[in-house]
Enzyme design. Structure first.
Site, PDB file in Angstrom:
ATOM      1  N   LYS A  53      -0.131  -9.838  -0.686  1.00  9.06           N
ATOM      2  CA  LYS A  53      -0.224  -9.511   0.680  1.00  9.06           C
ATOM      3  C   LYS A  53      -0.357  -7.762   0.587  1.00  9.06           C
ATOM      4  O   LYS A  53      -0.956  -7.302   1.304  1.00  9.06           O
ATOM      5  CB  LYS A  53       1.196  -9.807   1.376  1.00  9.06           C
ATOM      6  CG  LYS A  53       1.220 -11.299   1.815  1.00  9.06           C
ATOM      7  CD  LYS A  53       2.290 -11.526   3.030  1.00  9.06           C
ATOM      8  CE  LYS A  53       2.282 -12.790   3.183  1.00  9.06           C
ATOM      9  NZ  LYS A  53       3.501 -13.288   4.316  1.00  9.06           N
ATOM     10  N   ASP A  74       1.637 -11.675  10.732  1.00 13.87           N
ATOM     11  CA  ASP A  74       2.890 -12.107  10.627  1.00 13.87           C
ATOM     12  C   ASP A  74       3.636 -11.480  11.584  1.00 13.87           C
ATOM     13  O   ASP A  74       4.682 -12.023  12.133  1.00 13.87           O
ATOM     14  CB  ASP A  74       3.514 -11.770   9.341  1.00 13.87           C
ATOM     15  CG  ASP A  74       3.303 -12.615   8.152  1.00 13.87           C
ATOM     16  OD1 ASP A  74       2.852 -13.646   8.460  1.00 13.87           O
ATOM     17  OD2 ASP A  74       3.140 -12.136   6.968  1.00 13.87           O
TER      18      ASP A  74
HETATM   19  P1  NDP Z   1       9.546 -10.168  -0.941  1.00  9.59           P
HETATM   20  O1  NDP Z   1       9.588 -10.460  -2.385  1.00  9.59           O
HETATM   21  O2  NDP Z   1       8.711  -9.097  -0.357  1.00  9.59           O
HETATM   22  O3  NDP Z   1      11.135  -9.824  -0.303  1.00  9.59           O
HETATM   23  C1  NDP Z   1      12.056 -10.379  -0.794  1.00  9.59           C
HETATM   24  C2  NDP Z   1      13.360  -9.899  -0.143  1.00  9.59           C
HETATM   25  O4  NDP Z   1      14.427 -10.985  -0.505  1.00  9.59           O
HETATM   26  C3  NDP Z   1      13.855  -8.575  -0.596  1.00  9.59           C
HETATM   27  O5  NDP Z   1      14.584  -7.805   0.475  1.00  9.59           O
HETATM   28  C4  NDP Z   1      14.961  -8.728  -1.867  1.00  9.59           C
HETATM   29  O6  NDP Z   1      15.922  -7.759  -2.075  1.00  9.59           O
HETATM   30  C5  NDP Z   1      15.597  -9.762  -1.234  1.00  9.59           C
HETATM   31  N1  NDP Z   1      16.134 -10.610  -2.219  1.00  9.59           N
HETATM   32  C6  NDP Z   1      15.626 -11.822  -3.065  1.00  9.59           C
HETATM   33  N2  NDP Z   1      16.544 -12.137  -3.920  1.00  9.59           N
HETATM   34  C7  NDP Z   1      17.675 -11.584  -3.440  1.00  9.59           C
HETATM   35  C8  NDP Z   1      19.158 -11.846  -3.955  1.00  9.59           C
HETATM   36  N3  NDP Z   1      19.558 -12.655  -4.823  1.00  9.59           N
HETATM   37  N4  NDP Z   1      20.131 -11.140  -3.571  1.00  9.59           N
HETATM   38  C9  NDP Z   1      19.670 -10.309  -2.326  1.00  9.59           C
HETATM   39  N5  NDP Z   1      18.759 -10.226  -1.709  1.00  9.59           N
HETATM   40  C10 NDP Z   1      17.642 -10.623  -2.441  1.00  9.59           C
HETATM   41  O7  NDP Z   1       9.208 -11.590  -0.019  1.00  9.59           O
HETATM   42  P2  NDP Z   1       8.707 -11.740   1.462  1.00  9.59           P
HETATM   43  O8  NDP Z   1       9.361 -10.667   2.487  1.00  9.59           O
HETATM   44  O9  NDP Z   1       7.348 -11.876   1.681  1.00  9.59           O
HETATM   45  O10 NDP Z   1       9.203 -13.196   1.725  1.00  9.59           O
HETATM   46  C11 NDP Z   1      10.784 -13.393   2.038  1.00  9.59           C
HETATM   47  C12 NDP Z   1      10.965 -14.748   2.624  1.00  9.59           C
HETATM   48  O11 NDP Z   1      10.543 -14.841   4.064  1.00  9.59           O
HETATM   49  C13 NDP Z   1      10.440 -15.968   1.832  1.00  9.59           C
HETATM   50  O12 NDP Z   1      11.211 -16.998   1.600  1.00  9.59           O
HETATM   51  C14 NDP Z   1       9.080 -16.160   2.630  1.00  9.59           C
HETATM   52  O13 NDP Z   1       8.923 -17.708   2.428  1.00  9.59           O
HETATM   53  C15 NDP Z   1       9.381 -16.124   3.819  1.00  9.59           C
HETATM   54  N6  NDP Z   1       8.428 -15.870   4.841  1.00  9.59           N
HETATM   55  C16 NDP Z   1       8.378 -16.383   6.070  1.00  9.59           C
HETATM   56  C17 NDP Z   1       7.322 -16.303   6.806  1.00  9.59           C
HETATM   57  C18 NDP Z   1       7.118 -17.445   8.044  1.00  9.59           C
HETATM   58  O14 NDP Z   1       6.029 -17.395   8.556  1.00  9.59           O
HETATM   59  N7  NDP Z   1       8.286 -17.945   8.505  1.00  9.59           N
HETATM   60  C19 NDP Z   1       6.289 -15.437   6.708  1.00  9.59           C
HETATM   61  C20 NDP Z   1       6.522 -14.665   5.352  1.00  9.59           C
HETATM   62  C21 NDP Z   1       7.583 -14.696   4.598  1.00  9.59           C
HETATM   63  P3  NDP Z   1      15.538  -6.597  -3.094  1.00  9.59           P
HETATM   64  O15 NDP Z   1      14.473  -5.925  -2.206  1.00  9.59           O
HETATM   65  O16 NDP Z   1      16.777  -6.019  -3.439  1.00  9.59           O
HETATM   66  O17 NDP Z   1      14.818  -7.122  -4.347  1.00  9.59           O
END
Ligand code: NDP
Length: 289
Positions: free
Chosen positions: A71, A107
């Site tokens: 993205k 989104d």
């Molecule tokens: P990104 O990889 O951009 O962001 C991931 C986020 O999760 C960051 O804030 C990260 O924190 C946090 N994170 C990951 N692992 C941990 C952990 N162990 N502890 C604490 N925080 C954690 O992903 P996206 O934002 O693109 O997607 C996130 C979720 O949203 C996915 O599950 C995706 O499937 C869902 N989604 C759903 C959509 C829908 O249409 N319903 C659309 C888009 C996404 P840090 O910055 O510290 O790494």
């Protein structure tokens, strides 16, 4: 579905892509409206995004969705992006227009449409929102809520720098909205939760079996609506906990469907049949359970 020499191709670039529900959504709508289009999954490795995007022009593909991890990395290889996608810093829909690639982000609006159509949270104006996460989807959600004139948005993230950057960039565009960033795990999170009307999980925590909880669920309260972007068929631990406490709580399936509907309109100029799509997706998930 009849594929012939005039069939227009759409699809999704992702890595992984096998889990995607998007082909069900789009192919159901194409078939229902009798449109000669098809939607296919394309497994594109992170390092192959540039040639894959250039392939859209070569092959005359009508448009694609982009999902993890493309993205943000796609942006340098597009000819233009619309204003929303520019501020959010992420593109989830690409359209081939007169041999040029234009990027959009559906989104943000998809989230708002789901929130307004599927929950009791109809009027975001002036409300306080607590966001878990500061990744790509958080940027879209924060942007959308600020555009809807939420009064205050608190972004909690494991990596505080990422939350600070998000708040700084989006606040510049919407100075009327009070925005704060906070590290996950801080005591202050509890106070913020008590003051919030909406809690949104945008992290990927809860996707895997055995994932823990990011917040102390004792601070969930009856005036707090919980929206989990994750749409795992069984619900995340946080979603289950919220429902146990009789909170209004919803998963991200609605957002997935609404963002797809908006992409469909961008590619075809036609309104897809929302109820038919919702029914098809729910049936598909039921069969998989
Ligand atoms: P990104 O990889 O951009 O962001 C991931 C986020 O999760 C960051 O804030 C990260 O924190 C946090 N994170 C990951 N692992 C941990 C952990 N162990 N502890 C604490 N925080 C954690 O992903 P996206 O934002 O693109 O997607 C996130 C979720 O949203 C996915 O599950 C995706 O499937 C869902 N989604 C759903 C959509 C829908 O249409 N319903 C659309 C888009 C996404 P840090 O910055 O510290 O790494």
């Amino acid at each position: 579905m009849m594929i012939n020499g005039k069939t227009k191709i759409t699809g999704v670039f992702g890595y992984p892509v096998e889990h995607t529900l998007s082909p069900i959504i789009h192919n159901t709508a194409f078939e229902y409206l009798g449109l000669n289009y098809v939607y296919l999954p394309f497994l594109i490795k992170p390092e192959d995004i540039k040639p894959a995007l250039s392939g859209i022009k070569t092959l005359g593909i009508c448009g694609v969705n982009l999902t993890i991890p493309h993205k943000e990395t796609c942006i340098p290889y597009l000819d233009s992006i619309d204003d929303d996608a520019g501020i959010i810093g992420a593109v989830n829909t690409v359209k081939l227009e007169k041999d040029k690639l234009r990027g959009f982000n559906t989104d943000a609006e998809g989230f708002i449409l789901s929130l307004k159509n599927e929950t009791s949270f109809k009027k975001p104006k002036g409300k306080t929102v607590f966001i878990l996460g500061a990744g790509g989807s958080a940027r879209a959600v924060v942007y959308a809520l600020a555009k809807e004139k939420c009064g205050r948005i608190i972004v909690a993230n494991r990596s505080i720098d990422r939350a600070e950057k998000l708040v700084q960039e989006i606040n510049k565009k919407f100075p009327g909205c009070k925005m704060e960033s906070v590290p996950l795990g801080e005591k202050s999170v509890e106070g913020y939760l008590q003051e919030s009307h909406l809690l949104v999980n945008t992290t990927s925590v809860g996707l895997k079996h055995g994932d823990g909880l990011l917040i102390n669920t004792n601070f969930l309260h009856k005036d707090l609506l919980f929206y989990d972007l994750i749409y795992s068929p069984f619900g995340t631990k946080l979603l289950i906990e919220a429902k146990k406490r009789k909170l209004e709580a919803i998963d991200g399936l609605g957002m997935l469907i609404y963002q797809a509907i908006l992409a469909f309109e961008i590619w075809t100029g036609k309104k897809p049949p929302v109820k038919i799509i919702q029914h098809a997706v729910k049936n598909f998930i039921k069969q998989k359970k």
